[in-house]
Scaffold this motif. Sequence first.
Motif, PDB file in Angstrom:
ATOM      1  N   LYS A  81       0.841  -1.199   0.000  1.00 25.30           N
ATOM      2  CA  LYS A  81       0.000   0.000   0.000  1.00 25.30           C
ATOM      3  C   LYS A  81       0.878   1.253   0.000  1.00 25.30           C
ATOM      4  N   MET A  82       1.864   1.249  -0.882  1.00 25.76           N
ATOM      5  CA  MET A  82       2.885   2.288  -0.881  1.00 25.76           C
ATOM      6  C   MET A  82       2.314   3.687  -1.113  1.00 25.76           C
ATOM      7  N   LEU A  83       1.337   3.809  -2.000  1.00 27.78           N
ATOM      8  CA  LEU A  83       0.768   5.127  -2.284  1.00 27.78           C
ATOM      9  C   LEU A  83       0.137   5.724  -1.027  1.00 27.78           C
ATOM     10  N   SER A  84      -0.601   4.904  -0.277  1.00 24.24           N
ATOM     11  CA  SER A  84      -1.198   5.366   0.980  1.00 24.24           C
ATOM     12  C   SER A  84      -0.129   5.712   2.000  1.00 24.24           C
ATOM     13  N   THR A  85       0.950   4.912   2.038  1.00 30.34           N
ATOM     14  CA  THR A  85       2.056   5.173   2.965  1.00 30.34           C
ATOM     15  C   THR A  85       2.728   6.505   2.641  1.00 30.34           C
ATOM     16  N   ILE A  86       2.961   6.755   1.365  1.00 34.91           N
ATOM     17  CA  ILE A  86       3.574   8.019   0.930  1.00 34.91           C
ATOM     18  C   ILE A  86       2.728   9.204   1.390  1.00 34.91           C
ATOM     19  N   TYR A  87       1.411   9.096   1.201  1.00 34.55           N
ATOM     20  CA  TYR A  87       0.534  10.208   1.568  1.00 34.55           C
ATOM     21  C   TYR A  87       0.454  10.381   3.088  1.00 34.55           C
TER      22      TYR A  87
ATOM     23  N   TYR B  69       6.223  24.285   0.263  1.00 33.48           N
ATOM     24  CA  TYR B  69       6.122  23.861  -1.137  1.00 33.48           C
ATOM     25  C   TYR B  69       7.187  22.799  -1.446  1.00 33.48           C
ATOM     26  N   LYS B  70       8.298  22.887  -0.741  1.00 32.03           N
ATOM     27  CA  LYS B  70       9.382  21.928  -0.939  1.00 32.03           C
ATOM     28  C   LYS B  70       8.914  20.519  -0.562  1.00 32.03           C
ATOM     29  N   ARG B  71       8.203  20.411   0.561  1.00 34.91           N
ATOM     30  CA  ARG B  71       7.714  19.097   0.993  1.00 34.91           C
ATOM     31  C   ARG B  71       6.622  18.596   0.059  1.00 34.91           C
ATOM     32  N   LYS B  72       5.786  19.512  -0.430  1.00 40.79           N
ATOM     33  CA  LYS B  72       4.727  19.132  -1.359  1.00 40.79           C
ATOM     34  C   LYS B  72       5.331  18.646  -2.681  1.00 40.79           C
ATOM     35  N   LEU B  73       6.418  19.291  -3.087  1.00 37.43           N
ATOM     36  CA  LEU B  73       7.113  18.868  -4.303  1.00 37.43           C
ATOM     37  C   LEU B  73       7.663  17.449  -4.144  1.00 37.43           C
ATOM     38  N   LYS B  74       8.194  17.144  -2.949  1.00 40.80           N
ATOM     39  CA  LYS B  74       8.684  15.786  -2.694  1.00 40.80           C
ATOM     40  C   LYS B  74       7.544  14.774  -2.768  1.00 40.80           C
ATOM     41  N   LEU B  75       6.383  15.164  -2.279  1.00 40.36           N
ATOM     42  CA  LEU B  75       5.213  14.281  -2.361  1.00 40.36           C
ATOM     43  C   LEU B  75       4.922  13.940  -3.813  1.00 40.36           C
ATOM     44  N   TYR B  76       4.897  14.949  -4.677  1.00 38.99           N
ATOM     45  CA  TYR B  76       4.599  14.712  -6.086  1.00 38.99           C
ATOM     46  C   TYR B  76       5.670  13.827  -6.744  1.00 38.99           C
ATOM     47  N   LYS B  77       6.932  14.071  -6.387  1.00 33.32           N
ATOM     48  CA  LYS B  77       8.027  13.260  -6.934  1.00 33.32           C
ATOM     49  C   LYS B  77       7.880  11.800  -6.504  1.00 33.32           C
ATOM     50  N   ASP B  78       7.531  11.595  -5.228  1.00 32.73           N
ATOM     51  CA  ASP B  78       7.363  10.233  -4.708  1.00 32.73           C
ATOM     52  C   ASP B  78       6.212   9.517  -5.394  1.00 32.73           C
ATOM     53  N   ILE B  79       5.121  10.246  -5.653  1.00 27.97           N
ATOM     54  CA  ILE B  79       3.957   9.651  -6.324  1.00 27.97           C
ATOM     55  C   ILE B  79       4.303   9.264  -7.758  1.00 27.97           C
ATOM     56  N   ILE B  80       5.030  10.133  -8.444  1.00 27.64           N
ATOM     57  CA  ILE B  80       5.440   9.842  -9.832  1.00 27.64           C
ATOM     58  C   ILE B  80       6.362   8.620  -9.862  1.00 27.64           C
ATOM     59  N   LEU B  81       7.324   8.592  -8.923  1.00 26.70           N
ATOM     60  CA  LEU B  81       8.247   7.456  -8.852  1.00 26.70           C
ATOM     61  C   LEU B  81       7.494   6.168  -8.566  1.00 26.70           C
ATOM     62  N   TYR B  82       6.532   6.251  -7.632  1.00 26.27           N
ATOM     63  CA  TYR B  82       5.722   5.074  -7.315  1.00 26.27           C
ATOM     64  C   TYR B  82       4.950   4.607  -8.541  1.00 26.27           C
ATOM     65  N   GLY B  83       4.417   5.570  -9.314  1.00 28.12           N
ATOM     66  CA  GLY B  83       3.679   5.229 -10.526  1.00 28.12           C
ATOM     67  C   GLY B  83       4.546   4.504 -11.535  1.00 28.12           C
TER      68      GLY B  83
ATOM     69  N   SER C 205       4.606  14.478   8.298  1.00 30.27           N
ATOM     70  CA  SER C 205       5.724  15.423   8.267  1.00 30.27           C
ATOM     71  C   SER C 205       5.224  16.855   8.172  1.00 30.27           C
ATOM     72  N   LYS C 206       4.127  17.046   7.441  1.00 35.65           N
ATOM     73  CA  LYS C 206       3.532  18.383   7.346  1.00 35.65           C
ATOM     74  C   LYS C 206       3.058  18.850   8.713  1.00 35.65           C
ATOM     75  N   ASN C 207       2.476  17.943   9.481  1.00 34.91           N
ATOM     76  CA  ASN C 207       1.975  18.259  10.821  1.00 34.91           C
ATOM     77  C   ASN C 207       3.097  18.716  11.750  1.00 34.91           C
ATOM     78  N   TYR C 208       4.271  18.077  11.637  1.00 35.62           N
ATOM     79  CA  TYR C 208       5.365  18.373  12.558  1.00 35.62           C
ATOM     80  C   TYR C 208       6.328  19.448  12.047  1.00 35.62           C
ATOM     81  N   PHE C 209       6.499  19.523  10.723  1.00 37.06           N
ATOM     82  CA  PHE C 209       7.567  20.367  10.199  1.00 37.06           C
ATOM     83  C   PHE C 209       7.148  21.366   9.124  1.00 37.06           C
ATOM     84  N   HIS C 210       6.216  20.980   8.279  1.00 34.67           N
ATOM     85  CA  HIS C 210       6.012  21.725   7.032  1.00 34.67           C
ATOM     86  C   HIS C 210       4.567  22.195   6.885  1.00 34.67           C
TER      87      HIS C 210
END
Length: 267
Positions: free
Chosen positions: A209-215, A230-244, A221-226
């Motif tokens: 369930k990697m996609l759910s884990t990524i999200y 936009y930098k963290r959101k960009l990493k989210l998109y990169k991770d989703i693309i890589l997972y795809g 991380s957003k709750n604690y740090f971000h």
Amino acid sequence: SLKKPIKKKKNQKITIVTVVFNDEKNIGKTIENILSQKYKNIEYIIVVTPSEDKTINKILKYKSKIDKIIICKKRGIFTNMNVGAHYSTGKYINFMNSGDYFFDKKTIENIFKKKQNYDVIYGDCQMYYGSFLRFIKSKKIKYFDSEMIFSHQSAFVKTSMQKKYKFNIKYKLSADYDFFLKLLKQKKRFKYYPNIISKRLAYGISDRKMLSTIYENYLISKNYFHKNSYKRKLKLYKDIILYGLISAVKNLLPKVAIDKLIKITRT
């Protein structure tokens, strides 16, 4: 005058918790691995959810060597890990769930041959794919703001901390990441142990369930740090693309070919 006999210091008690549901294939090997540890002061707890297979029968074969066998009707790995922590009495606790193992028989002994007082002791792990092992090195603490830097199987936590903060069960896949970030924000002391601690079974629930884990990781991380990063959101998109891309490859190739590819590219 006669000298008083020197009292040998007793090893710190270490609690190992195994959570299991429907895994008659692997539970015996995990139990035997933990019972084979050379360290002399281990409390072993198994939390089992009533299963449809013969998991409980396998566990009962070792009942004389297991300190506590807890039947928990509620499903959920982190719910059951919290139950195990509640009944633990060791100084430190580790969660080595069904299908996972310590690296060798002296793993716990090597870590605790000297008295430890860090809040979290963590190390590296190996992922096993049946015919080969893949080494996964823990990352530096500075990367904790965006991802889990070690496997919970390769971590020992002060039991008092585990009981106080617990796993937040609203997170189904990444409650361990949330837990360790809580400790980090509370300025608890983390200590890196530069060796392999655990062997993990590949293709576990977080892999499936990697996609759910990524999200989930992103939300945590957003709750604690971000809060507005936009930098963290960009990493989210990169991770989703890589997972795809990885998912597409998995759909095109058989599992044997994927395993061979992982073996070739492993670090």
